[in-house]
Write an enzyme that holds these catalytic residues in place. Structure first.
Site, short mmCIF file in Angstrom:
data_model
loop_
_atom_site.label_atom_id
_atom_site.label_comp_id
_atom_site.label_asym_id
_atom_site.label_seq_id
_atom_site.Cartn_x
_atom_site.Cartn_y
_atom_site.Cartn_z
N GLU A 36 33.17 30.99 21.02
CA GLU A 36 32.92 32.15 21.89
C GLU A 36 31.70 31.92 22.78
O GLU A 36 31.69 32.31 23.94
CB GLU A 36 32.73 33.42 21.05
CG GLU A 36 34.02 33.97 20.47
CD GLU A 36 35.02 34.39 21.54
OE1 GLU A 36 34.59 34.94 22.57
OE2 GLU A 36 36.21 34.14 21.36
N CYS A 191 47.07 37.34 34.14
CA CYS A 191 46.31 38.20 35.06
C CYS A 191 45.11 37.40 35.59
O CYS A 191 43.96 37.76 35.38
CB CYS A 191 45.86 39.48 34.35
SG CYS A 191 45.30 40.74 35.51
N CYS A 197 52.26 38.90 38.06
CA CYS A 197 52.67 40.21 37.52
C CYS A 197 54.10 40.19 36.97
O CYS A 197 54.42 40.92 36.04
CB CYS A 197 52.52 41.29 38.59
SG CYS A 197 50.83 41.43 39.17
N CYS A 200 54.09 39.67 33.29
CA CYS A 200 53.10 40.45 32.55
C CYS A 200 53.75 41.55 31.71
O CYS A 200 54.58 42.32 32.22
CB CYS A 200 52.11 41.07 33.53
SG CYS A 200 50.84 42.02 32.69
N CYS A 206 50.92 49.19 35.08
CA CYS A 206 49.72 48.70 35.76
C CYS A 206 49.56 49.37 37.13
O CYS A 206 50.39 49.18 38.02
CB CYS A 206 49.80 47.18 35.92
SG CYS A 206 48.40 46.52 36.83
S1 SF4 Z 1 50.70 43.65 36.11
FE1 SF4 Z 1 48.57 44.25 36.24
S2 SF4 Z 1 47.64 43.51 34.35
FE2 SF4 Z 1 49.59 42.45 34.60
S3 SF4 Z 1 49.11 40.56 35.70
FE3 SF4 Z 1 49.65 42.05 37.23
S4 SF4 Z 1 47.68 42.95 37.83
FE4 SF4 Z 1 47.34 41.92 35.87
#
Ligand code: SF4
Length: 347
Positions: A36, A191, A197, A200, A206
């Site tokens: 970390e 992200c 996206c 995601c 989002c």
């Molecule tokens: S949907 Fe939103 S959280 Fe997901 S990658 Fe795209 S910007 Fe990032």
């Protein structure tokens, strides 16, 4: 919202998350802590070889505490942000002295150690302690700022407070170790600066994605030009081909690392140290950038005709053969000049 957000992130992690990183094997508080700290300002792919070398040579808190600072800095050389290494070393000694060699697995106990902030403490508690710990590293900030459309620069207190609140609300009570890794992975691999996206798991909720404003989040820091400082570094070479290095003071810039002498007047420096110059060559200047300023460095290669290396007898000075440097920590300009001098790219 909480369960659904974390469930979707965990479901994605089960399929796509990284599970073979070196610090995810033989998990211990020590290994998680070292990883970390290394990951604080450095990307995973860069960290991996440094982590493996570091824990191979210093596998326990006790080994780290017993090591001298030169050894610790040597294994950190190239990672940058050397205060991290010095704090790690100080913390290890504190853990051995005050905590029986075990990391204190509470938020307050960890926060009391040098170099451990709230997010790092949360990660250690969650990943190594499998207790509920909340993290907010750079990757998580990016995900949350976009998903919840948090406006403003992340360095502002009110923005940071809002993100911590969201981080707390979205962190589940079950599978917290996996979730911690998952949300970091989501930021690092989906992200990203250019978000993917379509891949995601939280795309449907989002706000930035739905409004096609992902580029606006996180908000940018108000621009300020970095100042430029200058210095002259002396690469003093004796007839044996060794060069003179001085150890920097223990705190401050490049604290404890070995670097070239810096001065305005090389003639005065040479004379003050009982050396006799036979040749000087001006090498091409180059820039080293720090977080807060640029440092323009003019290297001067100075050959001296002084075979007795003990003429420079300070404890914080040593002659080093660049082809086989000893295991001590070097500043980045030293490693750069060592490489360049023998490929002549600076000449
Ligand atoms: S949907 Fe939103 S959280 Fe997901 S990658 Fe795209 S910007 Fe990032």
């Amino acid at each position: 919202m909480n369960d659904r957000f974390s469930d979707r992130v965990l479901g994605w992690f089960d399929v796509h998350g990284r599970k073979d990183l070196p610090w995810q094997q033989d998990i211990s508080a020590y290994r998680v802590w070292v990883s970390e700290i290394m990951l604080q300002q450095t990307q995973v792919t860069t960290v991996i070889p440094f982590f493996e070398r570091f824990v191979a040579r210093l596998p326990t808190v006790q080994a780290l505490a017993a090591a001298d600072e030169d050894t610790v800095l040597h294994y950190w050389t190239g990672l940058g942000y050397y205060a991290r290494a010095r704090n790690l070393h100080r913390s290890a000694r504190e853990i051995v002295t005050n905590h029986g060699g075990q990391l204190p697995m509470t938020l307050d106990g960890l926060l009391a150690l040098p170099g451990i902030g709230r997010s790092t403490a949360g990660a250690i508690i969650a990943i190594a302690g499998d207790q509920r710990g909340v993290i907010l590293d750079g990757n998580v900030k990016r995900v949350l700022a976009r998903h919840f459309a948090v406006e403003g620069w992340l360095g502002e207190r009110t923005v940071a407070d809002a993100l911590w609140q969201l981080a707390d609300q979205t962190t589940p009570h079950q599978r917290v170790a996996d979730y911690t890794q998952a949300i970091m992975d989501l930021g690092a691999t989906v992200c990203m600066r250019q978000p993917q996206c379509g891949d995601c798991p939280v795309q449907q909720t989002c706000l930035a994605c739905r409004t096609q404003t992902t580029a606006q989040y996180p908000g940018r820091k108000p621009r300020k030009e970095k100042p430029v400082k200058t210095t002259r570094m002396l690469i003093i070479e004796n007839p044996e081909g060794e060069v003179l290095l001085l150890q920097r003071p223990p705190t401050g810039l490049w604290g404890g690392l070995w670097s070239f002498p810096e001065c305005d007047d090389q003639n005065a420096f040479i004379a003050d140290h009982g050396l006799t110059m036979v040749e000087e060559i001006a090498l091409r200047p180059f820039r080293h950038s720090f977080t807060h300023y640029h440092l323009d460095i003019t290297p001067m290669q100075v050959r001296v005709d002084t075979p007795n290396a003990s003429t420079v007898a300070e404890a914080s000075a040593r002659w080093v053969l660049p082809q086989s440097p000893p295991p001590i920590g070097f500043t980045r300009p030293v490693t750069r000049i060592f490489e360049a001098l023998y490929s002549n790219s600076l000449l």
